[in-house]
Design a protein around this motif. Structure first.
Motif, mmCIF file in Angstrom:
data_model
loop_
_atom_site.group_PDB
_atom_site.id
_atom_site.type_symbol
_atom_site.label_atom_id
_atom_site.label_comp_id
_atom_site.label_asym_id
_atom_site.label_seq_id
_atom_site.Cartn_x
_atom_site.Cartn_y
_atom_site.Cartn_z
ATOM 1 N N GLU A 57 -25.619 -28.419 -36.057
ATOM 2 C CA GLU A 57 -26.159 -27.044 -36.053
ATOM 3 C C GLU A 57 -26.174 -26.720 -34.350
ATOM 4 O O GLU A 57 -25.773 -25.415 -34.154
ATOM 5 C CB GLU A 57 -27.211 -26.539 -36.620
ATOM 6 N N ILE A 58 -26.238 -27.604 -33.788
ATOM 7 C CA ILE A 58 -26.390 -27.566 -32.101
ATOM 8 C C ILE A 58 -24.830 -27.557 -31.535
ATOM 9 O O ILE A 58 -24.439 -26.631 -31.184
ATOM 10 C CB ILE A 58 -27.317 -28.397 -31.366
ATOM 11 N N CYS A 59 -24.271 -28.868 -31.878
ATOM 12 C CA CYS A 59 -23.168 -29.264 -30.899
ATOM 13 C C CYS A 59 -21.831 -29.260 -31.829
ATOM 14 O O CYS A 59 -20.753 -29.238 -31.164
ATOM 15 C CB CYS A 59 -23.262 -30.473 -30.331
ATOM 16 N N GLY A 60 -21.987 -29.121 -32.972
ATOM 17 C CA GLY A 60 -20.707 -29.011 -33.801
ATOM 18 C C GLY A 60 -20.064 -30.601 -34.109
ATOM 19 O O GLY A 60 -18.991 -30.743 -34.885
ATOM 20 N N HIS A 104 -20.624 -30.398 -26.517
ATOM 21 C CA HIS A 104 -20.334 -29.284 -27.359
ATOM 22 C C HIS A 104 -19.005 -29.539 -28.163
ATOM 23 O O HIS A 104 -18.099 -29.457 -27.236
ATOM 24 C CB HIS A 104 -20.544 -28.146 -26.663
ATOM 25 N N ARG A 122 -15.985 -22.436 -31.101
ATOM 26 C CA ARG A 122 -17.322 -22.435 -30.958
ATOM 27 C C ARG A 122 -17.826 -22.080 -29.610
ATOM 28 O O ARG A 122 -18.579 -22.826 -28.961
ATOM 29 C CB ARG A 122 -17.800 -23.681 -31.594
ATOM 30 N N THR A 124 -19.064 -18.981 -28.542
ATOM 31 C CA THR A 124 -20.329 -18.197 -28.576
ATOM 32 C C THR A 124 -21.350 -18.949 -28.382
ATOM 33 O O THR A 124 -22.502 -18.842 -27.882
ATOM 34 C CB THR A 124 -20.270 -17.356 -29.915
ATOM 35 N N GLN A 125 -21.396 -19.953 -29.216
ATOM 36 C CA GLN A 125 -22.517 -21.011 -29.735
ATOM 37 C C GLN A 125 -22.708 -21.831 -28.109
ATOM 38 O O GLN A 125 -23.762 -22.172 -28.066
ATOM 39 C CB GLN A 125 -22.181 -22.211 -30.681
ATOM 40 N N GLN A 128 -24.458 -19.526 -26.121
ATOM 41 C CA GLN A 128 -26.070 -19.445 -26.410
ATOM 42 C C GLN A 128 -26.823 -20.627 -25.859
ATOM 43 O O GLN A 128 -27.975 -20.536 -25.508
ATOM 44 C CB GLN A 128 -26.005 -19.330 -27.975
ATOM 45 N N ARG A 129 -26.305 -22.088 -25.886
ATOM 46 C CA ARG A 129 -26.688 -22.877 -25.494
ATOM 47 C C ARG A 129 -27.042 -22.755 -23.836
ATOM 48 O O ARG A 129 -27.977 -23.344 -23.463
ATOM 49 C CB ARG A 129 -25.872 -24.255 -25.825
#
Lengths: 197, 197
Positions: A57-60, A104, A122, A124-125, A128-129
């Motif tokens: 859920e953090i890095c994919g 990521h 990914r 946007t994610q 966010q990080r």
């Protein structure tokens, strides 16, 4: 060509990437003719891989838990994020044992031809990080090809708004390669990136 | 390199013939990342192939019944038996649509290096099929390599005791090939087997 199930199995293997009809036939017959080949084990793994493996859920990255083993590891440097296209790239970089930060995974690269835009990745994610300011460097490790370069350029522009060091993996001659056989672009990059010894 | 199941699946694919570690990784990720890839279908086929597929009691070809579709087909000429090393060879010959007889699968070729002798092949079963005198011709279609030639020579000697025509597939230049690139042995065979046009 063959009766029922054998042909079905050949067809099914033939659908996998990099397996042509001849290889698919060879594999199916190998399974059929090797008495100690553990069919049930492969069968079980195929079921489990879909059921249990998900994306961190953090890095994919691929993971059997909500967070992957790298994101869970407290010894990994959180201030350093290496951005890659694919989870396979994480494994390739891990093999070098050179990098001790986090990753990521973008899930691809920008490609107008394939219809992949920034919104499909990914990104946007990633933003966010980076929002809380704890990350000091982002290493853009997308592939050194057209799509990868376009993605790196896009990301580096996006990241200029933040106070973060953004780097790109070096391009140059492959180690063990022959200068004579290097293409012009690679050789040009090797000149550009030359270092004082 | 990867967490649990993903690595297990990569290892398992890597055990199949002709699949190296990179291909195995590519296949595992394809399965993982393709949402509409039917994992359960492949799983089911793997189970069924072991359970339901056996070898024809007459010719040794793969079959889901006691007798294969070729041995069951009354239109196939019973007086003509084509002897091959492997069930894969049956499929290759069937694709040519040139042959309307029956087959006999030996299950390999004589190879002193690999420790395969005549007793390891389905030669007794072949002799039983020839015992009633209904077969008029046996075509030896073993591979045109050392082991295949040795097997053909062994069989042709064995069959001289019977009143049966024994033939061997022609060796020569591959169609569409270039004479210049043919090896000496093949070119020599092409001369030997030359025909009046």
């Amino acid at each position: 060509m063959y009766d029922g199930i054998v042909q079905d199995l050949i067809d099914e293997f033939g659908r996998l990437p990099g397996i042509g009809p001849k290889s698919a036939q060879r594999i199916a017959f190998h399974i059929l003719q090797t008495p100690n080949f553990d069919v049930s084990h492969l069968s079980k793994l195929l079921g489990e891989v879909r059921e249990k493996v998900r994306f961190c859920e953090i890095c994919g990255n691929v993971s059997e838990q909500d967070r992957c083993s790298i994101c869970r590891d407290p010894r990994r440097n959180e201030a350093l994020i290496c951005v890659v296209e694919d989870a396979k790239d994480v494994a390739a970089i891990e093999r070098t044992r050179e990098f001790r930060g986090r990753y990521h995974v973008l899930g691809g690269a920008i490609s107008p031809i394939a219809g992949v835009g920034p919104d499909d990745l990914r990104i946007t994610q990633l933003m966010q990080r980076l929002a809380d300011g704890s990350v000091q460097e982002v290493i853009l490790a997308t592939n050194p090809n057209l799509e990868g370069e376009a993605t790196a350029t896009y990301l580096s522009r996006l990241l200029t708004t933040l106070e973060i060091r953004v780097t790109r993996l070096a391009s140059g001659l492959p180690v063990g390669g022959d200068l004579e056989y290097a293409d012009e672009v690679t050789l040009g990059r090797a000149f550009e990136g030359r270092r004082v010894v």
